[in-house]
Design a protein around this motif. Sequence first.
Motif, PDB file in Angstrom:
ATOM      1  N   ARG A  31       5.034  -7.331 -30.495  1.00 20.30           N
ATOM      2  CA  ARG A  31       5.415  -5.937 -30.741  1.00 20.30           C
ATOM      3  C   ARG A  31       5.546  -5.167 -29.433  1.00 20.30           C
ATOM      4  O   ARG A  31       6.433  -4.321 -29.281  1.00 20.30           O
ATOM      5  N   ARG A  32       4.663  -5.463 -28.494  1.00 22.08           N
ATOM      6  CA  ARG A  32       4.727  -4.797 -27.185  1.00 22.08           C
ATOM      7  C   ARG A  32       6.006  -5.182 -26.453  1.00 22.08           C
ATOM      8  O   ARG A  32       6.690  -4.321 -25.872  1.00 22.08           O
ATOM      9  N   LEU A  33       6.368  -6.449 -26.460  1.00 21.48           N
ATOM     10  CA  LEU A  33       7.603  -6.883 -25.815  1.00 21.48           C
ATOM     11  C   LEU A  33       8.820  -6.274 -26.489  1.00 21.48           C
ATOM     12  O   LEU A  33       9.788  -5.883 -25.829  1.00 21.48           O
ATOM     13  N   PRO A  40      15.177  -9.386 -27.619  1.00 21.89           N
ATOM     14  CA  PRO A  40      16.133  -8.979 -28.647  1.00 21.89           C
ATOM     15  C   PRO A  40      16.371 -10.078 -29.675  1.00 21.89           C
ATOM     16  O   PRO A  40      16.229 -11.264 -29.399  1.00 21.89           O
ATOM     17  N   ALA A  41      16.757  -9.630 -30.874  1.00 18.85           N
ATOM     18  CA  ALA A  41      17.033 -10.556 -31.986  1.00 18.85           C
ATOM     19  C   ALA A  41      15.832 -11.489 -32.171  1.00 18.85           C
ATOM     20  O   ALA A  41      14.716 -11.035 -32.309  1.00 18.85           O
ATOM     21  N   CYS A  62      11.840 -16.354 -35.327  1.00 20.51           N
ATOM     22  CA  CYS A  62      11.149 -15.118 -35.710  1.00 20.51           C
ATOM     23  C   CYS A  62      11.493 -13.984 -34.752  1.00 20.51           C
ATOM     24  O   CYS A  62      11.497 -14.179 -33.540  1.00 20.51           O
ATOM     25  N   HIS A  63      11.721 -12.800 -35.301  1.00 21.11           N
ATOM     26  CA  HIS A  63      11.868 -11.610 -34.465  1.00 21.11           C
ATOM     27  C   HIS A  63      10.475 -11.223 -33.990  1.00 21.11           C
ATOM     28  O   HIS A  63       9.564 -11.013 -34.788  1.00 21.11           O
ATOM     29  N   LYS A  64      10.305 -11.095 -32.671  1.00 19.56           N
ATOM     30  CA  LYS A  64       8.968 -10.883 -32.125  1.00 19.56           C
ATOM     31  C   LYS A  64       8.412  -9.491 -32.401  1.00 19.56           C
ATOM     32  O   LYS A  64       7.209  -9.278 -32.318  1.00 19.56           O
ATOM     33  N   GLY A  65       9.282  -8.552 -32.776  1.00 15.22           N
ATOM     34  CA  GLY A  65       8.786  -7.225 -33.109  1.00 15.22           C
ATOM     35  C   GLY A  65       8.234  -7.126 -34.512  1.00 15.22           C
ATOM     36  O   GLY A  65       7.595  -6.131 -34.865  1.00 15.22           O
ATOM     37  N   GLN A  70       1.383 -15.346 -40.092  1.00 13.85           N
ATOM     38  CA  GLN A  70       2.034 -16.521 -40.671  1.00 13.85           C
ATOM     39  C   GLN A  70       3.141 -17.083 -39.775  1.00 13.85           C
ATOM     40  O   GLN A  70       3.597 -18.218 -39.991  1.00 13.85           O
ATOM     41  N   ASP A  71       3.573 -16.299 -38.802  1.00 17.11           N
ATOM     42  CA  ASP A  71       4.620 -16.756 -37.886  1.00 17.11           C
ATOM     43  C   ASP A  71       4.045 -17.475 -36.673  1.00 17.11           C
ATOM     44  O   ASP A  71       4.786 -17.864 -35.769  1.00 17.11           O
ATOM     45  N   VAL A  72       2.743 -17.665 -36.646  1.00 13.58           N
ATOM     46  CA  VAL A  72       2.075 -18.375 -35.557  1.00 13.58           C
ATOM     47  C   VAL A  72       1.664 -19.753 -36.064  1.00 13.58           C
ATOM     48  O   VAL A  72       0.989 -19.868 -37.085  1.00 13.58           O
TER      49      VAL A  72
END
Length: 227
Positions: A31-33, A40-41, A62-65, A70-72
Motif C-alpha cells: 500500500r505504501r509503494l 502500477p497495475a 496482484c495489485h500491490k495497493g 491471502q495474496d502472500v
Amino acid sequence: MNQSKPAAGHAPAASDDAWLTAADEIVAAGRRLDRHGWVPATAGNISRRLPDGRIAITRSGCHKGFLTPQDVIEVDLDGLATIPRIRPSAETRLHTDLYRRILPEGAVIHGHSVAATVLSMHEPDRRSSDGSWDAIEFSGYELLKAFEGQDTHQASLHLPIYDNDQDIARLAELISPDLGKCPMGYLIRGHGVYVWGRTMDMALARLEGLEFLLACVLERRKLESRP
C-alpha cells in the motif's frame, strides 16, 4: 496485526504469529509503494524471509495497493511454492538468490517507478572492458547516508544496471555474483529496481531514499538539456 485471515499460500496455524506478521508487513508495504506510484497495475513484488527460513512473497498478478494476507504465499529457496498449484511471481528467483547469498533474514522489494524505468533505458550501454556493468553514479547527496556503510554525503555510490531478460533463471545467474557489491540495490533496464534490507522498514527506507535520488538525477538531466 490482522490475524483473522491466514495467508493462503502457507495455511499457517492460528498461532503462527511470525507468518502473520510477515504477511501484514508485506500488505502494508504494498500500500505504501502504491501511494507513491511505484508499483502500477500488477507490477512489482515484495518478500520477507522469516527467522525460521520460510519465505513469504506476493503471489503472481496482484495489485500491490490492494493486497490482503491471502495474496502472500510461501516459497522455498528454489522459488517453488510450498503448496501445489499456487503460482509465485515470475521473478521470485531474484528474491531467493538474495536470501541465499546475503540475507539470512530480511526483506526484498521490487518496484517500477517512472524515474527508475526511464533512467535505466536512457543510460547507454557502456560496459567496460573488465566486464563491469553499466551504472548510475550518485555523489554529494545527503541521502546517500540512507545506505549501509555510509556516514557522509561526501561519497560516491553506483547503482548497477543489468539488461532485461525474460529468462529469469539466466538473468539471476548474471546478477547473483555481484549481489555483495550492490549497496544501493540494482536496476533492470526498462523494468525496475530491486532493494533489500535486514528488516522490511530498512528495505522501505532504502527504496524511498533511492527513488528520491533517481528523481533528482532525472530532474537534473531535464535541466541540463534545456537550451
